[in-house]
Design an enzyme around this catalytic site. Structure first.
Site, PDB file in Angstrom:
ATOM      1  CG  HIS A   1     102.437  75.063 -31.526  1.00 59.45           C
ATOM      2  ND1 HIS A   1     102.808  73.787 -31.214  1.00 59.45           N
ATOM      3  CD2 HIS A   1     101.473  74.948 -32.473  1.00 59.45           C
ATOM      4  CE1 HIS A   1     102.084  72.931 -31.934  1.00 59.45           C
ATOM      5  NE2 HIS A   1     101.278  73.606 -32.703  1.00 59.45           N
TER       6      HIS A   1
ATOM      7  CD  GLU B   1     105.854  71.705 -42.758  1.00 57.49           C
ATOM      8  OE1 GLU B   1     106.515  70.661 -42.959  1.00 57.49           O
ATOM      9  OE2 GLU B   1     104.784  71.704 -42.118  1.00 57.49           O
TER      10      GLU B   1
HETATM   11  C1  LIG Z   1     106.263  69.802 -39.476  1.00 55.14           C
HETATM   12  C2  LIG Z   1     104.918  70.215 -39.029  1.00 55.14           C
HETATM   13  N1  LIG Z   1     104.124  70.918 -39.855  1.00 55.14           N
HETATM   14  C3  LIG Z   1     102.910  71.330 -39.454  1.00 55.14           C
HETATM   15  C4  LIG Z   1     102.456  71.049 -38.214  1.00 55.14           C
HETATM   16  C5  LIG Z   1     101.089  71.538 -37.764  1.00 55.14           C
HETATM   17  N2  LIG Z   1     100.186  70.397 -37.677  1.00 55.14           N
HETATM   18  C6  LIG Z   1      99.973  69.786 -36.506  1.00 55.14           C
HETATM   19  S1  LIG Z   1      99.027  68.431 -36.668  1.00 55.14           S
HETATM   20  C7  LIG Z   1      98.874  68.654 -38.328  1.00 55.14           C
HETATM   21  C8  LIG Z   1      98.101  67.662 -39.136  1.00 55.14           C
HETATM   22  C9  LIG Z   1      98.613  66.280 -38.958  1.00 55.14           C
HETATM   23  O1  LIG Z   1      97.826  65.361 -39.625  1.00 55.14           O
HETATM   24  P1  LIG Z   1      98.082  63.808 -39.534  1.00 55.14           P
HETATM   25  O2  LIG Z   1      99.503  63.502 -39.814  1.00 55.14           O
HETATM   26  O3  LIG Z   1      97.073  63.167 -40.390  1.00 55.14           O
HETATM   27  O4  LIG Z   1      97.839  63.449 -38.009  1.00 55.14           O
HETATM   28  P2  LIG Z   1      96.511  63.652 -37.138  1.00 55.14           P
HETATM   29  O5  LIG Z   1      96.625  64.987 -36.490  1.00 55.14           O
HETATM   30  O6  LIG Z   1      95.340  63.553 -38.039  1.00 55.14           O
HETATM   31  O7  LIG Z   1      96.547  62.593 -36.111  1.00 55.14           O
HETATM   32  C10 LIG Z   1      99.551  69.791 -38.726  1.00 55.14           C
HETATM   33  C11 LIG Z   1      99.589  70.300 -40.099  1.00 55.14           C
HETATM   34  C12 LIG Z   1     103.312  70.319 -37.361  1.00 55.14           C
HETATM   35  N3  LIG Z   1     102.954  70.000 -36.119  1.00 55.14           N
HETATM   36  N4  LIG Z   1     104.514  69.923 -37.797  1.00 55.14           N
END
Ligand SMILES: Cc1ncc(C[n+]2csc(CCOP(=O)(O)OP(=O)(O)O)c2C)c(N)n1
Ligand SMILES: [Mg+2]
Lengths: 331, 370
Positions: free
Chosen positions: A135, A66
């Site tokens: 959220h 972000e």
């Molecule tokens: C700081 C932040 N930004 C955005 C989100 C929304 N979000 C939740 S999971 C995710 C993707 C995460 O991907 P990754 O790190 O590859 O983990 P995975 O879910 O694939 O295990 C996002 C963008 C969040 N939870 N926290």
């Protein structure tokens, strides 16, 4: 406001998409960037179809960062683009907080007008959708506290499109918070053509003479419900939807209060330090002699937003709003 | 030479897709191998039940882990009792290995405050939903242990491929490198961050190679090969607890476990919008569970009968956990006000009283009518 005979019946989130589509079609400097905004069309589908329409250079899936999104948008905006970064949820804006308060809000001021930051940071906010932890918060006061930012919170599909277009055209940065509880809760008529709803103007949703009830975002609905129920009991509420919480429409607040002498503020943010306190201060400063009762705040509690099994207790509902209004009316 | 001393692009593998041994087997007794197998089956079954609970409206949004059992379960088994774990939100499998009851995980995703409670004897941090934030906590706890002279603990941190793009990832690994913290940074690279592919996160050839810039080892392992995951993680844990002084021996490690999320990002996600079924099928051929099962059958550790016994054992465990979670009474609003501060401040007590008086006047129904 321009008018048109062609209207569509849209949900609030569709109106976000329509506002983006309209401005992106009209101005090629407008670009959308964020996490999952491209092929996926946004986790709430707010950018659905835009990537197909405008391509990878204007609808950009960014790395998951972000601060990266907002910080690069500062540079883009200063360079002449009009970025509309999406923060996937307002609860995940905090990595960008430094960029927002230290630079987005102040670039104009710090460069003495040489550089500006005409960007719109969009984020869904607020509770009520049974979402996981982090959220559901309503932390709009953080941004309203910061000089240099405007903070807009629409509550109808029509206002959403018109305010979003105003925000994109605004020469200053706008935090555009979308009440996700009502993303799809109802539909409303939205002109197909471009039109604007001015930033900084509240709207009276219901005229009344006994008490002024100020609200915004998703709380507009239970507030209207409470007002209608109270009308049957002989209490005539005036309901004002603020639509912009920074700058507040002081004239609208003061003139309604002068008419009724009583005020209730309904919002879902934690009570302490919220916009409700600012409204209370405004009526104290500007209309003390009209005041007939203490200003009542019906708001979220001063606790971390609970996991969803308790959120219905946390969020103000019509019953709680009625109680608050009656306390003020019967004072 | 340690398994960690290799090119970060050189994927460590012990089992091929059929479960045939193709690399150096870790030093593991049969009982532990069978525990790993059972816990992977448990995690898979739990996951399937959780997704269906969500579908039936008995649970909120839930992030599935299917496909990632090899990485989660084998790495958690490599930890010693006193070690710590800092999860993201998808480590339900690793958490149960480390002593968090399944019921807790269920309650959390069912929206109960109690679901966040961690037992006193479990060294697990609460779920971290804001991406990458837990990395710094893991570095800090490990650093704290170094400062206090506790050299017998490793600090494991799980995170995704997407998390490596956040500033917190950089800061956590940078501090770890500078202060020689006893960390194992375990990246579950499941190829996707919701709809964003791994290539969109970084132009680096691998995620493992990022460790090089922080001054410590990074290794890429086949995350769907539980034996390879165990081998690599165990070495990293031993390194974190090395008897040698910090800079010489005790150092952090970055592990990139290459794997795939079979299902949706969460139950609110529709992966068909952004990825092809052909890709999913290609990765399903690497499924860690049949792979270890074949290995076990080939080595006489499992047969049809014992596989069926494992199956029925995990079904019972999951069913019992669901029963227990669902028989918890609906939480009371007073719980919101608990554990906010050490002592409940007056204004919060007043707010708690306000909601109680509304319940008295109106009953609970008005809160749940919409
Ligand atoms: C700081 C932040 N930004 C955005 C989100 C929304 N979000 C939740 S999971 C995710 C993707 C995460 O991907 P990754 O790190 O590859 O983990 P995975 O879910 O694939 O295990 C996002 C963008 C969040 N939870 N926290
Ligand atoms: Mg991922």
């Amino acid at each position: 406001m321009s008018t048109t005979s062609q209207t569509q019946n849209l949900t609030l989130v569709q109106a976000v998409r329509d506002g983006l589509y309209t401005e992106m079609s009209a101005d090629e400097d407008v670009i959308v960037m964020g996490e999952d905004v491209g092929k996926n069309g946004g986790v709430f589908r707010a950018t659905e179809g835009l990537w197909e329409e405008f391509g990878d250079d204007r609808v950009i899936d960014t790395p998951l960062a972000e601060s990266g999104i907002v910080g690069t948008a500062v540079g883009m905006a200063a360079y002449g683009l009009k970025p509309v970064p999406e923060m996937q949820f307002s609860g995940f804006m905090y990595p960008a907080f430094d960029q927002i308060v230290s630079h987005v809000a102040r670039l104009r001021n710090r460069s003495r007008g040489r550089f500006t930051c005409p960007m719109v940071i969009r984020a869904p906010y607020g509770g009520g959708i049974r979402a996981p932890e982090h959220h559901s918060e309503s932390k709009e006061a953080f941004y309203a506290h910061e000089a240099g930012l405007k903070v807009v919170i629409p509550s109808t599909p029509h206002d959403t499109k018109g305010l979003l277009i105003s925000a994109i055209r605004d020469p200053d940065p706008v935090i555009f918070l979308e009440p996700k509880l009502i993303y799809r809760a109802f539909r409303g008529d939205v002109p197909e053509a471009e039109y604007t709803v001015p930033i900084g103007e509240a709207v009276t949703r219901r005229e009344g003479s006994d008490v002024s009830v100020f609200t915004y975002g998703a709380m507009s609905r239970p507030t209207m419900e409470a007002a209608e129920e109270l009308a049957e009991e002989g209490v005539d509420c005036e309901v004002i939807d603020l639509r912009t919480i920074s700058p507040l429409d002081r004239d609208a607040i003061i003139s309604s209060f002068k008419k009724t002498g009583r005020a209730v503020v309904v919002n879902e943010a934690p009570k302490t330090g919220s916009i409700a306190a600012e409204i209370t201060a405004i009526v104290q400063e500007e209309a003390l002699l009209y005041q007939e009762a203490p200003v009542k705040r019906v708001s979220g509690f001063d606790v971390p937003y609970p996991l969803y099994a308790l959120e219905d207790y946390y969020l103000p509902n019509a019953a709680r709003i009625k109680e608050g209004i009656m306390e003020t009316v019967e004072f | 030479m340690s398994v960690l001393e290799r090119d970060p692009g050189d994927l460590v593998q012990v089992l091929d897709e059929d479960g045939t041994v193709v690399g150096d087997e870790p030093d593991l007794d049969d009982a532990t191998i069978l525990d790993i197998y059972r816990d992977m089956v448990l995690a898979r079954h739990f996951d399937q039940r959780a997704v269906s609970l969500q579908r039936q409206g008995r649970m909120g949004t839930y992030p599935p882990l299917s496909g990632q059992e090899g990485a989660q379960i084998a790495s958690a088994h490599a930890l010693d009792e006193q070690d710590w774990m800092f999860p993201s939100y998808r480590e339900h499998g690793a958490a149960v290995v480390r002593g968090l009851p399944l019921k807790q995980t269920l309650l959390y995703w069912m929206g109960h405050e109690e679901g966040n409670a961690v037992a006193e004897d479990a060294n697990i941090f609460p779920v971290a939903v804001p991406i990458a934030t837990q990395l710094l906590h893991a570095t800090g706890a490990a650093w704290g242990a170094s400062i206090k002279g506790d050299t017998d603990k490793a600090f494991m941190c799980y995170f995704g491929d997407g998390a490596t793009s956040e500033g917190d990832f950089h800061e956590a690994l940078n501090f770890a490198g500078v202060f020689d913290t006893p960390n194992v940074f375990f990246c579950n690279n499941n190829q996707w961050a919701i709809s964003v592919p791994r290539e969109r996160q970084t132009a680096s050839r691998t995620l493992a190679q990022k460790a090089e810039a922080y001054g410590f080892e990074g290794v890429q392992v086949d995350g769907m090969d539980p034996l390879a995951v165990y081998a690599v993680t165990r070495k990293a844990i031993e390194k974190a607890k090395s008897e040698e002084p910090p800079a010489a021996g005790r150092r952090p490690t970055l592990i990139e476990a290459v794997q795939y999320r079979f299902g949706a990002h969460t139950t609110a996600d529709d992966p068909t919008v952004y990825r092809d079924d052909e890709e999913v099928q290609r990765w399903k051929a690497k499924d860690p569970i049949p792979r270890l099962e074949n290995y076990c059958r080939n080595h006489g550790l499992l047969d049809d009968e014992s596989v069926a016994a494992v199956r029925s054992e995990v079904e019972t465990r999951v069913a019992d956990a669901i029963d227990a979670a669902e028989s918890e009474p609906r939480p009371l609003p007073g719980e919101m006000f608990e554990s906010v501060y050490n002592e409940l401040p007056e204004h919060l007590a007043a707010q708690a009283a306000e909601i109680e008086s509304l319940r008295e006047i109106y009953g609970d129904e008005v809160f749940f009518e919409h």
